[in-house]
Scaffold this motif. Structure first.
Motif, PDB file in Angstrom:
ATOM      1  N   LYS A  88       0.836  -1.211   0.000  1.00  0.00           N
ATOM      2  CA  LYS A  88       0.000   0.000   0.000  1.00  0.00           C
ATOM      3  C   LYS A  88       0.868   1.256   0.000  1.00  0.00           C
ATOM      4  CE  LYS A  88      -2.583  -0.911   3.596  1.00  0.00           C
ATOM      5  NZ  LYS A  88      -3.635  -0.725   4.625  1.00  0.00           N
TER       6      LYS A  88
ATOM      7  N   THR B 198      -2.704   2.246 -12.604  1.00  0.00           N
ATOM      8  CA  THR B 198      -2.513   1.338 -11.475  1.00  0.00           C
ATOM      9  C   THR B 198      -2.214   2.119 -10.200  1.00  0.00           C
ATOM     10  OG1 THR B 198      -1.612  -0.325 -12.997  1.00  0.00           O
ATOM     11  CG2 THR B 198      -1.231  -0.661 -10.653  1.00  0.00           C
TER      12      THR B 198
ATOM     13  N   LEU C 103      -4.653   3.379  -7.362  1.00  0.00           N
ATOM     14  CA  LEU C 103      -4.912   2.616  -6.140  1.00  0.00           C
ATOM     15  C   LEU C 103      -4.194   3.269  -4.963  1.00  0.00           C
ATOM     16  CD1 LEU C 103      -4.559  -1.067  -7.413  1.00  0.00           C
ATOM     17  CD2 LEU C 103      -6.650   0.015  -6.562  1.00  0.00           C
TER      18      LEU C 103
ATOM     19  N   PHE D 294      -6.203   6.029  -3.679  1.00  0.00           N
ATOM     20  CA  PHE D 294      -7.297   5.493  -2.851  1.00  0.00           C
ATOM     21  C   PHE D 294      -6.813   5.203  -1.433  1.00  0.00           C
ATOM     22  CE2 PHE D 294      -9.289   1.592  -1.200  1.00  0.00           C
ATOM     23  CZ  PHE D 294     -10.591   2.043  -1.024  1.00  0.00           C
TER      24      PHE D 294
END
Length: 331
Positions: A81, A307, A310, A313
Motif C-alpha cells: 500500500k 494502477t 490505487l 485510494f
C-alpha cells in the motif's frame, strides 16, 4: 518560505521540461498514439494492468525484505500500500520530493522511531534496483556482443555499462565489508566530511543490509523479476502496435537502459525523458528509425499511472494524511 518557493520553481521547471519533450515528440511524429488503441481492448488492458501491478508488487517485496533485515515487522500488504502511494505521488507531486520520500514518511508514521530505517531502506532499495538494471543490461549486451561490436555507439555504451557495474560492485563491497567496518576505515574518512554524524549513521545502517548474502541475492532476484514484468509489457505493447519484427532480446537490452534514464529525477515519473531515451535506444540498437520506443514507454507510463490510482485510494483512506506542501517541507 524561500525554501518552499525554490522547490516549487524546481517542480515547475521539471513539469515544463517534461511537457516540452512530449510536445516535440508529438509534433515530430515520434509517438504513435493511434497504435496505443490496440491496448484498449478488455483483454489487452487487463494483461497490461496486471503486469504493471505484478511489477510494483515485486518491487514492493524488495523494499519489504530490506526493511525486515533491520528487524522491523512489515506485512506484504502494508508495504505494498505504501509503495502504491509512493507510485501515485511520483506522478502527482513531481520534483525534488517524490514517491520514495512519501512512502518513507508514511512508513515512519506507521512505525514510530524507524526514521533512519525508513530512509536507508528506501535509499538501498533504489540503489539495488538500479544495480539490477545495470546487471541485466550488461548480461544481455554480453550475450549479444557480436551485434554490439558492429556499432561504435553501442560498444561505447557497453564500456560505460561495464564501468558502471564495476563501480557498483566496488562501492557495495566497501559498504558491506565486515573487515572494513571493523577496522573503521570508512568511518575515519566519513569523520572528516561535513555532516559527518549523519553520514556515519547512514553508513552504519546501510552496512547492515549486506550481512546476509542470501537476502541480498533475493533482493536482486526480485528486482530482475520486477524488471522482467515491465519488459514483457513493453514487448506485448510493441507487438500489438505493429512492431512485430523486433525481437524480445532487443527489449531486454533497451528497457533496463531506458528505465535507468527515467530514474533520473528531471521530470514527473520519467515522463518525457523516458520517451526520448527509449526512442534513441531502440533506434540505435535496431539501426532503424521508428516510433517503437516512445509508443511502448508511453503505454507503460499510462498503465502505471492508472494502477497508481490505487495509491491515491489508500492515501485518501489514511486518517493521518497531510497536505503536499507540508510533505515538501519535511526534513
Amino acid at each position: 518560505m524561500v525554501k518552499h518557493t525554490k522547490k516549487l520553481l524546481v517542480q515547475s521547471f521539471k513539469i515544463l521540461f517534461s511537457a516540452g519533450i512530449i510536445y516535440w515528440l508529438v509534433q515530430s511524429g515520434k509517438i504513435n498514439f493511434a497504435a496505443l488503441k490496440n491496448l484498449l481492448t478488455p483483454t489487452a488492458a487487463a494483461v497490461a494492468l496486471g503486469l504493471v501491478l505484478i511489477n510494483l508488487f515485486f518491487a514492493s517485496e524488495r523494499w519489504r525484505i530490506l526493511i525486515r533485515s533491520q528487524d522491523v515487522a512489515a506485512s506484504p500488504f502494508s508495504v505494498f500500500k505504501l509503495s502504491l502511494i509512493g507510485s501515485f505521488f511520483n506522478f502527482a507531486m513531481p520534483g525534488g520530493v517524490g514517491g520514495d520520500v512519501i512512502k518513507a514518511y508514511y512508513f515512519t508514521r506507521d512505525n514510530p522511531g524507524s526514521k533512519v530505517i525508513a530512509v536507508t531502506s528506501v535509499l538501498m532499495d533504489r540503489v539495488l534496483g538500479l544495480f539490477a538494471m545495470v546487471l541485466l543490461a550488461l548480461l544481455v549486451m554480453t550475450y549479444d556482443f557480436n551485434h554490439i561490436v558492429q556499432t561504435p555507439a553501442l560498444l561505447t555504451l557497453f564500456y560505460f555499462i561495464s564501468g558502471l557495474f564495476a563501480a557498483f560492485v566496488i562501492s557495495l563491497s566497501l559498504v558491506f565489508s565486515q573487515k572494513i567496518y571493523d577496522k573503521g576505515v570508512l568511518k575515519k574518512i566519513i569523520a572528516k566530511l561535513p555532516l559527518s554524524e549523519k553520514f556515519l549513521k547512514l553508513y552504519e545502517s546501510m552496512h547492515l543490509y549486506g550481512r546476509d548474502g542470501k537476502r541480498f541475492i533475493l533482493v536482486i532476484f526480485l528486482s530482475l523479476i520486477s524488471q522482467a514484468c515491465a519488459i514483457v509489457f513493453l514487448y506485448l505493447a510493441g507487438s500489438m502496435a505493429g512492431f512485430t519484427d523486433v525481437s524480445a532480446k532487443t527489449y531486454f537490452l533497451v528497457a533496463p537502459l531506458g528505465f535507468m534514464a527515467t530514474a533520473i529525477p528531471v521530470s514527473p515519473a520519467g515522463v518525457g525523458v523516458g520517451q526520448a531515451a527509449f526512442y534513441f535506444l531502440f533506434n540505435l540498437y535496431t539501426g532503424t528509425t521508428s516510433e517503437l520506443g516512445p509508443t511502448t514507454i508511453t503505454a507503460y507510463q499510462v498503465a502505471t499511472f492508472i494502477t497508481s490510482l490505487l495509491g491515491a485510494f489508500f492515501y485518501l483512506r489514511r486518517k493521518d494524511r497531510v497536505e503536499t506542501a507540508d510533505l515538501i517541507d519535511q526534513p
